[in-house]
Design a protein around this motif. Structure first.
Motif, PDB file in Angstrom:
ATOM      1  N   LEU A 184      32.551  60.025  46.154  1.00 54.33           N
ATOM      2  CA  LEU A 184      31.618  61.049  46.622  1.00 54.33           C
ATOM      3  C   LEU A 184      31.059  61.853  45.453  1.00 54.33           C
ATOM      4  N   PHE A 185      31.913  62.137  44.486  1.00 51.27           N
ATOM      5  CA  PHE A 185      31.476  62.871  43.295  1.00 51.27           C
ATOM      6  C   PHE A 185      30.408  62.085  42.523  1.00 51.27           C
ATOM      7  N   SER A 186      30.640  60.769  42.375  1.00 51.70           N
ATOM      8  CA  SER A 186      29.677  59.935  41.647  1.00 51.70           C
ATOM      9  C   SER A 186      28.345  59.832  42.378  1.00 51.70           C
ATOM     10  N   GLU A 187      28.377  60.040  43.695  1.00 54.82           N
ATOM     11  CA  GLU A 187      27.149  59.987  44.490  1.00 54.82           C
ATOM     12  C   GLU A 187      26.465  61.353  44.580  1.00 54.82           C
ATOM     13  N   GLY A 188      27.120  62.372  44.045  1.00 60.07           N
ATOM     14  CA  GLY A 188      26.525  63.702  44.042  1.00 60.07           C
ATOM     15  C   GLY A 188      26.845  64.550  45.249  1.00 60.07           C
ATOM     16  N   ASP A 189      27.738  64.086  46.110  1.00 59.34           N
ATOM     17  CA  ASP A 189      28.115  64.864  47.302  1.00 59.34           C
ATOM     18  C   ASP A 189      29.294  65.761  46.922  1.00 59.34           C
ATOM     19  N   MET A 190      29.000  66.848  46.253  1.00 62.42           N
ATOM     20  CA  MET A 190      30.034  67.694  45.658  1.00 62.42           C
ATOM     21  C   MET A 190      30.953  68.348  46.685  1.00 62.42           C
ATOM     22  N   MET A 191      30.370  68.824  47.777  1.00 64.41           N
ATOM     23  CA  MET A 191      31.172  69.530  48.776  1.00 64.41           C
ATOM     24  C   MET A 191      32.265  68.629  49.356  1.00 64.41           C
ATOM     25  N   LYS A 192      31.871  67.454  49.841  1.00 62.33           N
ATOM     26  CA  LYS A 192      32.854  66.537  50.415  1.00 62.33           C
ATOM     27  C   LYS A 192      33.825  66.045  49.350  1.00 62.33           C
ATOM     28  N   ALA A 193      33.319  65.844  48.136  1.00 59.04           N
ATOM     29  CA  ALA A 193      34.188  65.390  47.052  1.00 59.04           C
ATOM     30  C   ALA A 193      35.313  66.383  46.807  1.00 59.04           C
ATOM     31  N   VAL A 194      34.981  67.672  46.795  1.00 57.11           N
ATOM     32  CA  VAL A 194      35.987  68.701  46.560  1.00 57.11           C
ATOM     33  C   VAL A 194      37.050  68.687  47.656  1.00 57.11           C
ATOM     34  N   VAL A 195      36.615  68.511  48.896  1.00 56.96           N
ATOM     35  CA  VAL A 195      37.566  68.505  50.009  1.00 56.96           C
ATOM     36  C   VAL A 195      38.588  67.385  49.834  1.00 56.96           C
ATOM     37  N   TYR A 196      38.127  66.162  49.576  1.00 54.02           N
ATOM     38  CA  TYR A 196      39.052  65.032  49.434  1.00 54.02           C
ATOM     39  C   TYR A 196      39.896  65.150  48.170  1.00 54.02           C
ATOM     40  N   LEU A 197      39.311  65.652  47.105  1.00 57.97           N
ATOM     41  CA  LEU A 197      40.088  65.837  45.881  1.00 57.97           C
ATOM     42  C   LEU A 197      41.142  66.917  46.044  1.00 57.97           C
ATOM     43  N   GLU A 198      40.819  67.956  46.808  1.00 64.88           N
ATOM     44  CA  GLU A 198      41.813  68.998  47.097  1.00 64.88           C
ATOM     45  C   GLU A 198      42.958  68.441  47.932  1.00 64.88           C
ATOM     46  N   LEU A 199      42.617  67.631  48.920  1.00 65.74           N
ATOM     47  CA  LEU A 199      43.658  67.012  49.758  1.00 65.74           C
ATOM     48  C   LEU A 199      44.555  66.111  48.918  1.00 65.74           C
ATOM     49  N   ALA A 200      43.953  65.344  48.015  1.00 72.72           N
ATOM     50  CA  ALA A 200      44.739  64.474  47.138  1.00 72.72           C
ATOM     51  C   ALA A 200      45.627  65.292  46.218  1.00 72.72           C
ATOM     52  N   THR A 201      45.097  66.401  45.716  1.00 68.33           N
ATOM     53  CA  THR A 201      45.887  67.278  44.843  1.00 68.33           C
ATOM     54  C   THR A 201      47.089  67.835  45.574  1.00 68.33           C
ATOM     55  N   ARG A 202      46.877  68.297  46.802  1.00 67.28           N
ATOM     56  CA  ARG A 202      47.982  68.840  47.603  1.00 67.28           C
ATOM     57  C   ARG A 202      49.032  67.782  47.906  1.00 67.28           C
ATOM     58  N   ARG A 250      30.735  73.605  39.467  1.00 68.41           N
ATOM     59  CA  ARG A 250      29.323  73.336  39.765  1.00 68.41           C
ATOM     60  C   ARG A 250      28.891  73.934  41.103  1.00 68.41           C
ATOM     61  N   LEU A 251      29.856  74.467  41.857  1.00 67.86           N
ATOM     62  CA  LEU A 251      29.548  75.004  43.183  1.00 67.86           C
ATOM     63  C   LEU A 251      29.477  76.522  43.157  1.00 67.86           C
ATOM     64  N   ASP A 304      34.534  78.462  48.639  1.00 67.87           N
ATOM     65  CA  ASP A 304      35.342  79.003  49.739  1.00 67.87           C
ATOM     66  C   ASP A 304      35.242  78.116  50.978  1.00 67.87           C
ATOM     67  N   HIS A 305      34.044  77.600  51.248  1.00 66.35           N
ATOM     68  CA  HIS A 305      33.857  76.741  52.418  1.00 66.35           C
ATOM     69  C   HIS A 305      34.617  75.425  52.252  1.00 66.35           C
ATOM     70  N   ALA A 306      34.597  74.885  51.052  1.00 60.89           N
ATOM     71  CA  ALA A 306      35.319  73.633  50.792  1.00 60.89           C
ATOM     72  C   ALA A 306      36.822  73.819  50.988  1.00 60.89           C
ATOM     73  N   MET A 307      37.359  74.947  50.501  1.00 67.01           N
ATOM     74  CA  MET A 307      38.787  75.205  50.667  1.00 67.01           C
ATOM     75  C   MET A 307      39.139  75.423  52.146  1.00 67.01           C
ATOM     76  N   HIS A 308      38.217  76.043  52.885  1.00 62.41           N
ATOM     77  CA  HIS A 308      38.437  76.234  54.322  1.00 62.41           C
ATOM     78  C   HIS A 308      38.488  74.879  55.035  1.00 62.41           C
ATOM     79  N   LEU A 309      37.598  73.974  54.646  1.00 62.08           N
ATOM     80  CA  LEU A 309      37.602  72.640  55.251  1.00 62.08           C
ATOM     81  C   LEU A 309      38.906  71.898  54.939  1.00 62.08           C
TER      82      LEU A 309
END
Length: 333
Positions: free
Chosen positions: A277-295, A311-312, A318-323
Motif C-alpha cells: 500500500l505504501f508503494s502505491e501511495g495509499d499512506m493512510m491504509k499503509a499506516v494502519v496495516y504497518l501499525e497492526l504488524a508492529t503491535r 508524511r501525514l 490520529d485517524h489511522a491510529m483510531h482505525l
C-alpha cells in the motif's frame, strides 16, 4: 504443537522480501397427480441390502466421529441402530462434560484431570472425538506416546483431526517417521482437513525427503488450505503467486491472498500488505496495516510506519491510529 508458516531456507527468494416463477409451465392436474405418485415410491433396495442388520461393532465404527446432531439422526433410523449407538450417545454426554471441565464453561472451573477422566470414559465407549481430546491433554502434558496411541485409534476410525495430529506427531518424533507422517497427513488432507493440507504442503515445500522441493504439489495443497480458510496457507500461496513458484506468477491474485491473510491477523502478511500500500501511495491504509504488524511483533514494520507517519497530517495520523485501535481480525480456521 508448533509449526512454521514458511520453510526457513536461506536461498529462498521469500526470505529477501523487504518490505418468482411467473413463467413456469403449468401442468395438468392429472400430470401432477401422476408425478406425486411416482415421487412417493421409495427407490428399490438392492438385494440383501438390509442396513438395519449391520453388526453393532460396524455401526459403532461408522459413527465413531459423528457429532451430536448426526448421532441423534442415526439413532432415529430404526430400533437396531438406536440400540447399537447407545454407547456413543453415552460418550457424547461424557464428551460434553469433559469440554466443560477443560475450558471452564457453564460455571465449572477448569480442571484438566476431570476433563481427561471424562474424555477417557467417552473414548472407551468408542468416541473418536473423545480420543482426540484426550490425546491433546496427554500431548500438552508431555506424555506423547499416550497421545499418539489415542490419535492412532481415532485415525483408524477415520477421524481427520486425529489423522492430522498423528501425522504431525510422527514428523516431530525423534527420529521423525516421515513415511507414516505423510501417510496420515495425506488421508486427512483428502478428507478436507485444512491444517493437514497446510502441513503436507509445508513438507513438500521443504523437499519431501528429496533434494529438491516439489513446489507444484506443495502449491496445490497450499491453495486448498487457503481456500478452506487456513491463514498461514493464505500467506504462503500469496508468496507462491508473487514469484511464480509452483504456480504461474499472478500479482493480482497474490495481492488478494496477502490481504486476506492480513485481514485475518497474520502479522507478516500485514507487514507485506502495508508495504504494498505504501508503494502505491495509499499512506493512510499503509499506516494502519504497518501499525497492526508492529503491535504483533514485526520489528521492521515500525521503522517504515514511522517514516510514513511523518508524511501525514496530525489529523490523519490520529485517524489511522483510531482505525488500528478499532480493527478486529476476520474469522479464520
Amino acid at each position: 504443537m508448533k509449526h512454521r508458516t514458511w520453510p526457513r531456507v536461506s536461498s529462498s527468494p521469500f526470505s529477501s522480501l523487504n518490505f418468482s416463477n411467473a413463467t413456469a409451465p403449468r401442468f395438468s392436474a392429472a400430470h401432477s397427480a401422476r408425478s406425486t405418485r411416482l415421487c412417493a415410491r421409495p427407490p428399490p433396495s438392492p438385494p440383501g441390502a438390509d442396513f438395519t442388520a449391520l453388526p453393532y461393532d460396524v455401526m459403532v465404527r461408522i459413527a465413531a466421529s459423528f457429532d451430536h446432531p448426526n448421532l441423534r439422526a442415526a439413532s432415529l433410523v430404526c430400533r437396531a441402530w438406536c440400540e447399537a449407538l447407545r454407547p456413543l450417545r453415552e460418550a457424547m454426554v461424557l464428551l460434553r462434560s469433559g469440554k466443560r471441565f477443560k475450558h471452564g464453561r457453564r460455571g465449572v472451573r477448569p480442571n484438566a484431570d476431570k476433563a481427561l477422566d471424562s474424555f477417557m470414559k467417552a473414548a472407551a465407549r468408542g468416541s473418536a472425538l473423545a480420543m482426540v481430546d484426550a490425546g491433546l491433554i496427554y500431548w500438552e502434558r508431555g506424555e506423547k506416546p499416550k497421545a499418539m496411541e489415542l490419535y492412532l485409534r481415532a485415525a483408524e476410525l477415520g477421524n481427520p483431526s486425529a489423522q492430522c495430529n498423528l501425522g504431525i506427531s510422527y514428523l516431530q518424533a525423534e527420529p521423525p517417521n516421515t513415511e507414516q507422517a505423510v501417510k496420515w497427513l495425506y488421508k486427512a488432507s483428502v478428507c478436507g482437513n485444512v491444517r493437514a493440507q497446510y502441513q503436507l504442503a509445508l513438507w513438500l515445500h521443504r523437499g519431501g525427503g528429496r533434494v529438491c522441493s516439489n513446489m507444484k504439489e506443495a502449491a496445490k495443497w497450499y491453495m486448498k488450505a487457503a481456500e478452506g480458510g487456513y491463514v498461514r496457507a493464505m500467506y504462503n500461496i500469496s508468496l507462491c503467486l508473487s514469484i511464480g513458484e509452483g504456480l504461474s506468477r499472478n500479482h493480482q491474485l497474490a495481492r488478494k491472498w496477502m490481504k486476506r491473510a492480513a485481514d485475518r491477523g497474520h502479522s507478516k502478511a500485514q507487514f507485506e500488505h502495508g508495504l504494498a500500500l505504501f508503494s502505491e501511495g495509499d499512506m493512510m491504509k499503509a499506516v494502519v496495516y504497518l501499525e497492526l504488524a508492529t503491535r504483533a511483533g514485526e520489528k521492521g514494520a515500525a521503522h517504515v510506519k514511522n517514516a510514513v507517519l511523518h508524511r501525514l497530517s496530525s489529523a490523519s495520523r490520529d485517524h489511522a491510529m483510531h482505525l488500528a485501535d478499532s480493527w478486529r481480525a476476520l474469522p479464520s480456521v
